[in-house]
Design a protein around this motif. Structure first.
Motif, short mmCIF file in Angstrom:
data_model
loop_
_atom_site.label_atom_id
_atom_site.label_comp_id
_atom_site.label_asym_id
_atom_site.label_seq_id
_atom_site.Cartn_x
_atom_site.Cartn_y
_atom_site.Cartn_z
N TYR A 187 0.55 -0.94 0.09
CA TYR A 187 0.00 -0.03 -0.29
C TYR A 187 0.91 0.76 -0.01
CZ TYR A 187 -2.22 -3.63 2.10
OH TYR A 187 -2.93 -4.96 2.98
N THR A 188 0.60 2.38 -0.78
CA THR A 188 0.67 3.70 -0.66
C THR A 188 -0.31 4.61 -0.29
OG1 THR A 188 0.11 3.72 -2.63
CG2 THR A 188 2.71 3.37 -2.35
N MET A 189 0.18 5.61 0.11
CA MET A 189 -0.71 6.56 1.23
C MET A 189 -1.71 7.03 0.17
SD MET A 189 -1.97 8.04 4.36
CE MET A 189 -0.66 7.23 5.06
N GLU A 190 -1.15 7.48 -1.36
CA GLU A 190 -1.38 7.92 -2.58
C GLU A 190 -2.95 6.62 -3.01
OE1 GLU A 190 0.03 10.51 -3.14
OE2 GLU A 190 -1.57 10.47 -4.78
N LYS A 191 -2.95 5.24 -3.00
CA LYS A 191 -3.18 4.57 -2.45
C LYS A 191 -4.62 4.86 -1.64
CE LYS A 191 -5.98 0.37 -4.37
NZ LYS A 191 -6.24 1.04 -5.75
N TYR A 192 -4.08 5.38 -0.86
CA TYR A 192 -5.50 5.28 0.35
C TYR A 192 -6.27 6.58 0.28
CZ TYR A 192 -3.39 2.61 3.89
OH TYR A 192 -2.20 0.87 5.21
N ALA A 193 -5.43 7.24 -0.59
CA ALA A 193 -6.40 8.53 -0.67
C ALA A 193 -7.28 8.04 -1.62
CB ALA A 193 -5.23 9.25 -1.24
N GLU A 194 -7.26 7.49 -2.98
CA GLU A 194 -7.97 6.88 -4.33
C GLU A 194 -8.99 6.33 -3.52
OE1 GLU A 194 -6.68 3.87 -7.21
OE2 GLU A 194 -4.69 4.76 -6.78
N ASP A 195 -8.34 5.36 -2.38
CA ASP A 195 -9.03 4.59 -1.84
C ASP A 195 -10.76 5.97 -1.55
OD1 ASP A 195 -8.85 1.94 -2.31
OD2 ASP A 195 -7.51 1.89 -0.27
N LEU A 196 -9.86 6.57 -0.73
CA LEU A 196 -11.48 7.23 0.31
C LEU A 196 -12.04 8.04 -0.90
CD1 LEU A 196 -12.16 9.36 2.31
CD2 LEU A 196 -10.51 11.37 1.99
N PHE A 197 -11.17 8.80 -1.78
CA PHE A 197 -12.65 8.67 -3.16
C PHE A 197 -13.27 8.18 -3.79
CE2 PHE A 197 -8.80 12.50 -2.96
CZ PHE A 197 -9.61 13.46 -3.28
N SER A 198 -12.59 7.03 -4.12
CA SER A 198 -13.60 5.99 -4.99
C SER A 198 -15.31 5.91 -4.27
CB SER A 198 -13.02 4.79 -4.91
OG SER A 198 -12.58 3.86 -3.88
N ILE A 199 -14.85 6.15 -2.89
CA ILE A 199 -16.15 5.99 -1.65
C ILE A 199 -17.21 6.82 -1.25
CG2 ILE A 199 -17.10 5.80 0.25
CD1 ILE A 199 -14.23 4.35 1.47
N ILE A 200 -16.18 8.21 -2.26
CA ILE A 200 -16.92 9.48 -2.24
C ILE A 200 -17.87 9.25 -3.69
CG2 ILE A 200 -16.76 12.14 -2.78
CD1 ILE A 200 -15.03 11.81 -0.67
N ASP A 201 -16.88 9.04 -4.64
CA ASP A 201 -18.03 8.82 -6.36
C ASP A 201 -18.86 7.61 -6.12
OD1 ASP A 201 -16.19 11.00 -7.11
OD2 ASP A 201 -14.54 9.50 -8.15
N LYS A 202 -18.65 6.84 -5.77
CA LYS A 202 -19.12 5.48 -5.64
C LYS A 202 -20.70 6.24 -4.72
CE LYS A 202 -17.35 2.58 -8.13
NZ LYS A 202 -16.12 1.76 -7.90
N LEU A 203 -20.61 6.57 -3.51
CA LEU A 203 -21.48 6.82 -2.98
C LEU A 203 -22.03 7.89 -2.95
CD1 LEU A 203 -20.37 6.02 1.05
CD2 LEU A 203 -21.88 4.42 -0.45
#
Ligand code: MLT
Length: 263
Positions: free
Chosen positions: A65-81
């Protein structure tokens, strides 16, 4: 409601007609560290908490993992929801992730609450400590690492007076997959520094720090907050690094006032 988005275990409660608050936990915990906040805020707000990749009930995958991947995960949650400018609230590692996320796109958020965290990346000394911790987990297992790390996160008062709760949190940390925990250590030690970005933050920020936090001490958080134009700093009494768990009443009231004054 519980659902999975991109291998991440997400929990949603509260009123989706109102503003969403996304809670991002610290290391090596899971979404349950926010129980007292969610219980308080879901009466009004839509509360979203999730387990960071590799921890809790989220998928461990390859552990890279990278912090970048963690941030990408957060944005994918925001987008999907389909969340419209949610309020972001992150503790420690969740705060590192929050700094990186707003550096990528602060206009995606209404405001940010930083709990017991810092904008600085790891010094060489801390990188080496983390490298040693990875070795320790490989050689001696996760339990010893948790037994040594957890006491540094909580105030003496909490450890001695809330023994049952403290032991529950310890078991929850030990239940993590060691691969996910080591992946989080690598993501933290390789993260970028956000201090250059502080003066560019335009959205409102609240900075909360436990009075006895030795990992991200009040003096450091106050100095960081002073570099952000729209910021508020509060010391959480009777608390170490885990202020939302150690003094939920103070934390909840302060967050509530901050949200009301910025909406
Ligand atoms: C945390 O609470 O997330 C950790 O203390 C972060 C860290 O180890 O830097």
């Amino acid at each position: 409601m519980k659902l999975y988005i991109n291998d991440l275990s997400i929990n949603i409660t509260g009123n989706n007609k109102n503003k969403a608050v996304i809670f991002v936990h610290g290391f090596p915990y899971n979404h349950k560290m926010w129980d007292k906040q969610i219980e308080y805020f879901n009466k009004i707000y839509e509360c979203i908490s999730y387990d960071v990749r590799g921890l809790g009930a989220s998928e461990v995958g390859d552990g890279q993992y990278t912090m970048e991947k963690y941030a990408e995960d957060l944005f994918s949650i925001i987008d999907k929801l389909k969340l419209e400018t949610p309020i972001l609230c992150g503790l420690s590692m969740g705060g590192y992730l929050s700094y990186r996320a707003i550096e990528i796109n602060q206009s995606a958020f209404n405001s940010v609450i930083f709990c017991d965290t810092k904008a600085q990346s790891d010094s060489d000394e801390i990188k080496l400590i983390r490298a040693n911790k990875i070795k320790q987990i490989n050689d001696a297992g996760l339990d010893l690492f948790i037994d040594e790390f957890l006491p540094t996160c909580f105030s003496t008062n909490y450890k001695f007076n809330c023994v049952e709760k403290y032991n529950e949190i310890k078991s929850l940390c030990k239940a993590n997959n060691p691969i996910g925990v080591k992946g989080a250590l690598i993501a933290m030690l390789s993260r970028t520094d956000s201090t250059h970005f502080l003066s560019k933050i335009k959205i409102p920020t609240l900075h909360l720090c436990g009075e006895f936090d030795t990992l991200t001490p009040p003096v450091l958080m106050e100095e960081t907050a002073s570099k952000i134009s729209n910021s508020q700093f509060s010391i959480v009494p009777n608390s170490g690094h885990m202020s939302p768990i150690e003094n939920p009443d103070f934390v909840n009231k302060t967050i509530e006032n901050f949200i009301i004054s910025n909406n």
